[in-house]
Design an enzyme around this catalytic site. Structure first.
Site, short mmCIF file in Angstrom:
data_model
loop_
_atom_site.label_atom_id
_atom_site.label_comp_id
_atom_site.label_asym_id
_atom_site.label_seq_id
_atom_site.Cartn_x
_atom_site.Cartn_y
_atom_site.Cartn_z
N ASN A 92 7.73 -15.40 4.84
CA ASN A 92 8.46 -16.27 5.79
C ASN A 92 9.70 -15.61 6.37
O ASN A 92 10.07 -15.87 7.52
CB ASN A 92 8.85 -17.59 5.13
CG ASN A 92 9.66 -17.40 3.87
OD1 ASN A 92 9.21 -16.74 2.93
ND2 ASN A 92 10.84 -17.97 3.83
N SER A 142 30.01 -12.63 10.32
CA SER A 142 29.98 -13.76 9.41
C SER A 142 31.38 -14.35 9.36
O SER A 142 32.33 -13.64 9.01
CB SER A 142 29.56 -13.34 8.00
OG SER A 142 29.81 -14.40 7.09
N ARG A 143 31.49 -15.58 9.73
CA ARG A 143 32.80 -16.23 9.69
C ARG A 143 33.26 -16.33 8.23
O ARG A 143 34.41 -16.07 7.90
CB ARG A 143 32.68 -17.62 10.33
CG ARG A 143 34.00 -18.34 10.49
CD ARG A 143 33.88 -19.52 11.42
NE ARG A 143 33.74 -19.11 12.80
CZ ARG A 143 32.79 -19.52 13.61
NH1 ARG A 143 31.88 -20.35 13.19
NH2 ARG A 143 32.72 -19.08 14.86
N LYS A 144 32.31 -16.65 7.36
CA LYS A 144 32.64 -16.90 5.94
C LYS A 144 33.03 -15.61 5.21
O LYS A 144 33.88 -15.63 4.34
CB LYS A 144 31.41 -17.54 5.29
CG LYS A 144 31.60 -18.05 3.89
CD LYS A 144 30.33 -18.77 3.46
CE LYS A 144 30.39 -19.21 2.02
NZ LYS A 144 29.11 -19.84 1.61
N CYS A 167 8.89 -20.13 11.13
CA CYS A 167 8.07 -19.48 10.10
C CYS A 167 6.74 -20.20 9.89
O CYS A 167 5.67 -19.58 9.96
CB CYS A 167 8.85 -19.36 8.80
SG CYS A 167 9.54 -20.93 8.21
N GLY A 219 23.22 -14.78 6.13
CA GLY A 219 22.12 -15.60 5.62
C GLY A 219 20.90 -14.75 5.28
O GLY A 219 20.93 -13.52 5.37
N PHE A 220 19.83 -15.41 4.89
CA PHE A 220 18.63 -14.67 4.49
C PHE A 220 18.01 -13.92 5.67
O PHE A 220 17.61 -12.75 5.54
CB PHE A 220 17.58 -15.64 3.91
CG PHE A 220 17.91 -16.14 2.54
CD1 PHE A 220 18.69 -15.41 1.65
CD2 PHE A 220 17.42 -17.37 2.10
CE1 PHE A 220 19.00 -15.88 0.37
CE2 PHE A 220 17.71 -17.86 0.84
CZ PHE A 220 18.50 -17.11 -0.03
N THR A 221 17.89 -14.57 6.81
CA THR A 221 17.26 -13.87 7.94
C THR A 221 18.18 -12.78 8.48
O THR A 221 17.71 -11.72 8.90
CB THR A 221 16.85 -14.84 9.07
OG1 THR A 221 18.01 -15.54 9.52
CG2 THR A 221 15.80 -15.83 8.60
#
Lengths: 60, 349
Positions: free
Chosen positions: B316, B33-35, B150, B10-12
């Site tokens: 953020n 990452s599972r994906k 954030c 993801g982004f974070t």
């Protein structure tokens, strides 16, 4: 070596240094808040006087 | 120190990789990452091409426990499934989700719609709220850190200097946030066609970050503080700008305001007080914090209405998430607080 010329901003309280050769009437500004001052040199005494000069003016 | 990032696609998670791959005291030993398991991380985070040959791995406890420190960049409600075992095993955990931010177990029912109160009140009590400027001493040696939200970060820091002076009227907080705040798997309204040109409110009266804003301001004030918080989605990718409107019985002078802000943030490496009568930026601006861990805060006084207006600008994904997590990690581990975080925002951008 001459003592450093340290003055204090009357707005935000930041202490900052003036150059050794600062002259009476010179314009200076606080490095933190940008308040502008006229430097007043009287003998060995240096002080700051509020500068009421140009201001930004947007909008009609 | 060996670190593992759980939920690294993801982004974070990507921001944690970007920061920790250049951290002088961290070695990233796994990114889960599972994906995307088996895939190079740079296929998902193209900015990391040429930086690392790391591949995503399946998230499982055996792999993760090879690290000394685990960063959880998982959705809300997922971290709570990991933290008890990780904590019990002795690794330090930095959780970027909300699952351990609130001290009141019942608050998870109200604010996060959990069917039951938080199942681990003992861990809630142990978790340190990872806002370094306000919890620096508690963070030293911490083994479980709940990294703040954030918009909560932006809101709390701009109001913290005034917390002890708040009157009976709840402060009004108006926040603007970019699209990355919705995560890497947003809904249809986060598609470019729908997101561009957007300026709209989001959860205008009951946003979940209210819970942690009120928790922290109440702690600072020494009494119950409520806030009126309304966030807005705006046409940015990164960035949060928050404006606070605070009505006080007695308006402070400008010199007093400077004292409040300096005494709150005087020793911070990352909070910059921006209230300048000169130059290009006289108040905080998202533009000048992007990509960095800085929090720019500022204020103005409205003598006519007895109002103090406060401002904050953050990135953020960095200060609102991954950068703050690494700052907390640095303090917890005894590293220089800015290790791996000395990014100067680019300009122009």
């Amino acid at each position: 070596m001459a003592a450093k010329l340290i003055v204090q901003c009357g707005v935000c309280g930041t202490e900052f240094e003036l150059p050794d050769d600062v002259m009476d009437g010179e314009i200076t500004s606080c490095p933190t808040c940008g308040a502008r001052y006229i430097v007043r040199v009287r003998g060995n005494s240096v002080s700051l006087e509020e500068f009421k000069g140009d201001v930004e003016d947007y909008g009609q | 120190m060996r670190v593992c990032i759980v939920g690294a696609s993801g982004f974070t998670g990507g921001e944690l990789l970007r920061i920790l791959l250049q951290h002088p005291h961290a070695e990233v030993v796994c990114a889960t990452s599972r994906k995307f398991k088996g895939e190079y991380v740079y296929r998902v985070h193209p900015n990391l091409r040429g930086v690392t040959q790391l591949k995503f791995v399946e998230p499982n406890l055996d792999v993760v426990l090879k690290a000394d420190v685990v960063f959880l960049a998982l959705p809300h409600g997922e971290s709570v499934k990991w933290v008890p075992q990780l904590h019990q095993s002795g690794v330090a955990v930095f959780d970027l989700s909300a699952d351990f931010r609130l001290k009141d177990p019942e608050a998870y029912v109200e604010w996060y719609k959990w069917p039951h109160p938080h199942p681990y009140p003992d861990l809630l009590a142990k978790a340190v709220y990872g806002q370094p400027e306000l919890h620096r001493e508690e963070l030293v040696g911490a083994k479980l850190v709940a990294v703040p939200g954030c918009m909560a970060t932006a809101s709390i820091l701009m109001l913290a200097p005034l917390a002890k002076h708040l009157g009976g009227v709840p402060p009004v907080i108006d926040a603007k946030i970019g699209s990355s705040g919705a995560g890497a798997e947003g809904s249809v309204v986060d598609l470019h066609s729908y997101r561009t040109y957007v300026v709209r409110p989001y959860e205008p009266v009951h946003h979940r970050h209210i819970a942690e804003i009120e928790q922290e301001l109440s702690r600072l004030a020494g009494r119950r503080v409520s806030v009126a918080f309304t966030p807005h989605a705006v046409d940015l990718v990164r960035g949060i700008f928050a404006t606070g409107h605070v009505y006080l019985d007695k308006l402070p002078t400008e010199a007093e305001m400077w004292r409040y802000f300096k005494s709150t943030f005087g020793d911070s490496k990352f909070v910059r007080i921006v209230k300048d009568k000169l130059g290009m930026a006289r108040y905080p601006n998202v533009k000048y914090v992007l990509g960095s861990n800085y929090v720019d805060v500022g204020f103005e006084l409205d003598a006519r209405l007895g109002r103090v207006v406060t401002f904050s600008a953050i990135d953020n994904l960095v200060r609102g998430a991954s950068g703050q997590a690494v700052q907390a990690f640095n303090i917890a581990m005894g590293f220089p607080e800015d290790a791996g975080l000395r990014h100067i925002p680019p300009l122009p951008i």
